[in-house]
Design a protein around this motif. Structure first.
Motif, PDB file in Angstrom:
ATOM      1  N   CYS A   1       0.955  -0.917   0.319  1.00 38.72           N
ATOM      2  CA  CYS A   1       0.186  -0.275   0.178  1.00 38.72           C
ATOM      3  C   CYS A   1       0.794   1.212   0.183  1.00 38.72           C
ATOM      4  O   CYS A   1       0.636   2.410  -0.337  1.00 38.72           O
ATOM      5  N   HIS A   2       1.600   1.167   0.775  1.00 36.18           N
ATOM      6  CA  HIS A   2       2.514   2.392   0.745  1.00 36.18           C
ATOM      7  C   HIS A   2       3.549   2.754  -0.010  1.00 36.18           C
ATOM      8  O   HIS A   2       3.416   3.912  -0.750  1.00 36.18           O
ATOM      9  N   ASP A   3       3.720   1.654  -1.179  1.00 38.65           N
ATOM     10  CA  ASP A   3       4.767   1.530  -2.068  1.00 38.65           C
ATOM     11  C   ASP A   3       3.857   2.079  -3.420  1.00 38.65           C
ATOM     12  O   ASP A   3       4.302   2.816  -3.935  1.00 38.65           O
ATOM     13  N   TYR A   4       2.376   1.630  -3.268  1.00 40.37           N
ATOM     14  CA  TYR A   4       1.055   2.639  -4.558  1.00 40.37           C
ATOM     15  C   TYR A   4       1.329   4.196  -3.833  1.00 40.37           C
ATOM     16  O   TYR A   4       1.064   5.126  -5.034  1.00 40.37           O
ATOM     17  N   ILE A   5       0.702   4.424  -3.032  1.00 42.62           N
ATOM     18  CA  ILE A   5       0.565   5.494  -2.264  1.00 42.62           C
ATOM     19  C   ILE A   5       1.584   6.910  -2.323  1.00 42.62           C
ATOM     20  O   ILE A   5       1.598   7.926  -2.903  1.00 42.62           O
ATOM     21  N   GLN A   6       3.231   6.391  -2.545  1.00 42.31           N
ATOM     22  CA  GLN A   6       4.223   6.815  -2.685  1.00 42.31           C
ATOM     23  C   GLN A   6       4.752   6.797  -4.084  1.00 42.31           C
ATOM     24  O   GLN A   6       5.638   7.222  -4.465  1.00 42.31           O
ATOM     25  N   GLN A   7       3.608   6.243  -4.899  1.00 45.24           N
ATOM     26  CA  GLN A   7       3.650   6.053  -6.291  1.00 45.24           C
ATOM     27  C   GLN A   7       5.074   5.492  -6.707  1.00 45.24           C
ATOM     28  O   GLN A   7       5.625   6.007  -7.999  1.00 45.24           O
ATOM     29  N   ILE A   8       5.837   4.760  -5.697  1.00 46.50           N
ATOM     30  CA  ILE A   8       6.415   3.711  -6.084  1.00 46.50           C
ATOM     31  C   ILE A   8       6.790   3.118  -6.671  1.00 46.50           C
ATOM     32  O   ILE A   8       7.504   2.063  -8.335  1.00 46.50           O
ATOM     33  N   ILE A   9       5.699   2.568  -6.691  1.00 43.53           N
ATOM     34  CA  ILE A   9       4.688   1.087  -8.348  1.00 43.53           C
ATOM     35  C   ILE A   9       3.242   2.144  -9.189  1.00 43.53           C
ATOM     36  O   ILE A   9       2.659   2.896  -8.146  1.00 43.53           O
ATOM     37  N   ASP A  10       3.340   2.034 -10.139  1.00 43.75           N
ATOM     38  CA  ASP A  10       2.021   2.212 -10.792  1.00 43.75           C
ATOM     39  C   ASP A  10       0.690   1.352 -10.442  1.00 43.75           C
ATOM     40  O   ASP A  10       0.811   0.240  -9.933  1.00 43.75           O
ATOM     41  N   GLU A  11      -0.141   1.282 -11.082  1.00 43.20           N
ATOM     42  CA  GLU A  11      -1.177   0.520 -11.588  1.00 43.20           C
ATOM     43  C   GLU A  11      -0.531  -0.853 -11.633  1.00 43.20           C
ATOM     44  O   GLU A  11      -1.235  -2.167 -11.064  1.00 43.20           O
ATOM     45  N   ALA A  12      -0.036  -1.006 -12.812  1.00 42.78           N
ATOM     46  CA  ALA A  12       0.123  -2.030 -13.708  1.00 42.78           C
ATOM     47  C   ALA A  12       1.009  -3.719 -12.534  1.00 42.78           C
ATOM     48  O   ALA A  12       0.596  -4.247 -12.587  1.00 42.78           O
ATOM     49  N   GLN A  13       1.626  -2.328 -12.159  1.00 43.92           N
ATOM     50  CA  GLN A  13       2.594  -2.744 -11.020  1.00 43.92           C
ATOM     51  C   GLN A  13       1.999  -3.286  -9.920  1.00 43.92           C
ATOM     52  O   GLN A  13       2.449  -4.559  -9.249  1.00 43.92           O
ATOM     53  N   LEU A  14       0.692  -2.242  -9.839  1.00 43.59           N
ATOM     54  CA  LEU A  14       0.318  -2.689  -8.548  1.00 43.59           C
ATOM     55  C   LEU A  14      -0.709  -4.129  -8.286  1.00 43.59           C
ATOM     56  O   LEU A  14      -0.862  -4.875  -7.917  1.00 43.59           O
ATOM     57  N   SER A  15      -1.377  -3.930  -9.940  1.00 42.82           N
ATOM     58  CA  SER A  15      -2.195  -5.260  -9.947  1.00 42.82           C
ATOM     59  C   SER A  15      -1.452  -6.407  -9.995  1.00 42.82           C
ATOM     60  O   SER A  15      -1.918  -7.652  -9.420  1.00 42.82           O
ATOM     61  N   ARG A  16      -0.067  -6.612 -10.708  1.00 43.51           N
ATOM     62  CA  ARG A  16       0.487  -7.910 -10.361  1.00 43.51           C
ATOM     63  C   ARG A  16       1.295  -8.022  -9.108  1.00 43.51           C
ATOM     64  O   ARG A  16       1.024  -9.219  -8.643  1.00 43.51           O
ATOM     65  N   SER A  17       1.302  -6.993  -8.463  1.00 41.56           N
ATOM     66  CA  SER A  17       1.568  -7.237  -6.817  1.00 41.56           C
ATOM     67  C   SER A  17       0.877  -7.655  -5.851  1.00 41.56           C
ATOM     68  O   SER A  17       0.911  -8.485  -4.812  1.00 41.56           O
ATOM     69  N   LYS A  18      -0.766  -7.523  -6.474  1.00 39.06           N
ATOM     70  CA  LYS A  18      -1.951  -8.120  -5.923  1.00 39.06           C
ATOM     71  C   LYS A  18      -1.422  -9.251  -5.764  1.00 39.06           C
ATOM     72  O   LYS A  18      -1.828 -10.147  -5.199  1.00 39.06           O
ATOM     73  N   ILE A  19      -1.472 -10.347  -7.166  1.00 37.25           N
ATOM     74  CA  ILE A  19      -1.088 -11.279  -7.505  1.00 37.25           C
ATOM     75  C   ILE A  19      -0.538 -12.110  -6.526  1.00 37.25           C
ATOM     76  O   ILE A  19      -0.757 -13.272  -6.020  1.00 37.25           O
ATOM     77  N   VAL A  20       0.886 -11.699  -5.957  1.00 37.52           N
ATOM     78  CA  VAL A  20       1.513 -12.629  -5.437  1.00 37.52           C
ATOM     79  C   VAL A  20       1.302 -12.252  -4.128  1.00 37.52           C
ATOM     80  O   VAL A  20       1.807 -13.049  -3.557  1.00 37.52           O
TER      81      VAL A  20
END
Length: 208
Positions: free
Chosen positions: A171-190
């Protein structure tokens, strides 16, 4: 030491005034930051006098505690539906996914609030305790739900703390824009697969 006598509102109008002060403070703390907001600004935003503010609160820190309580109640509402039902063992994957999505939503529903309150928690042990208690309540509810679905209680609390840490980092990586939407989707699966496996894992206590 504060000397003003604090009133506990009982009538509807008084309750509405106090609630207005809390909501106005929440918005100002998010917009300007806690330290850059003064009680005169809060009173103006709440459409009350400064004296009314001090009728209900000792000081700005007293207001902050109520604001944090409001924020946490909003966080908890994100999990209410998911945690209020019974599940079966085969529902674990979907449960983890729902909880992950709820945690992401709770982080992103007001990023400025999250960033401001987390920063304050690092500096103020009393505020930090509010979030520690929130996490403890959330994990206790999840633990109870899993045990009712006949998952082993052995090391379950430790598994949930590790799982929570994984999700918090994501969550922190996402809201701090370290990862984008596509990376978030893949990270959620993992993350969902990793947490599901973690909860299902048999862990044998070490014998010393």
């Amino acid at each position: 030491m504060p000397t003003n006598e604090i009133r506990i509102p009982k009538q509807k109008r008084s309750i509405e005034k106090k609630d207005a002060i809390i909501v106005a403070s929440y918005e100002l703390f998010c917009e300007k930051g806690y330290y850059k907001t003064n009680t005169a600004e809060i009173a103006k935003a709440a459409n009350v006098s400064t004296g009314i503010v001090y009728n209900y609160f000792h000081d700005k820190h007293d207001i902050l505690k109520e604001v944090i309580g409001l924020y946490i109640s909003r966080l908890e509402s994100e999990f209410r539906t998911t945690l209020s039902r019974q599940i079966q063992k085969e529902d674990l994957h979907n449960l983890v996914k729902e909880l992950l999505d709820a945690l992401i939503t709770s982080h992103t529903m007001n990023v400025s609030a999250h960033n401001e309150f987390m920063a304050l928690a690092l500096l103020d042990p009393e505020i930090q305790n509010y979030f520690v208690a929130f996490e403890a309540r959330l994990l206790a509810q999840i633990k109870e739900l899993l045990i009712s679905a006949e998952f082993s209680s052995c090391f379950l609390e430790e598994k949930l703390r590790i799982a929570f840490g994984i999700i918090e980092q994501l969550c922190h990586d996402y809201i701090q824009q370290i990862i984008d939407e596509a990376q978030l989707s893949r990270s959620k699966i993992v993350a969902v697969q990793a947490i599901t496996s973690l909860i299902e894992m048999d862990v044998e206590p070490e014998i010393k």
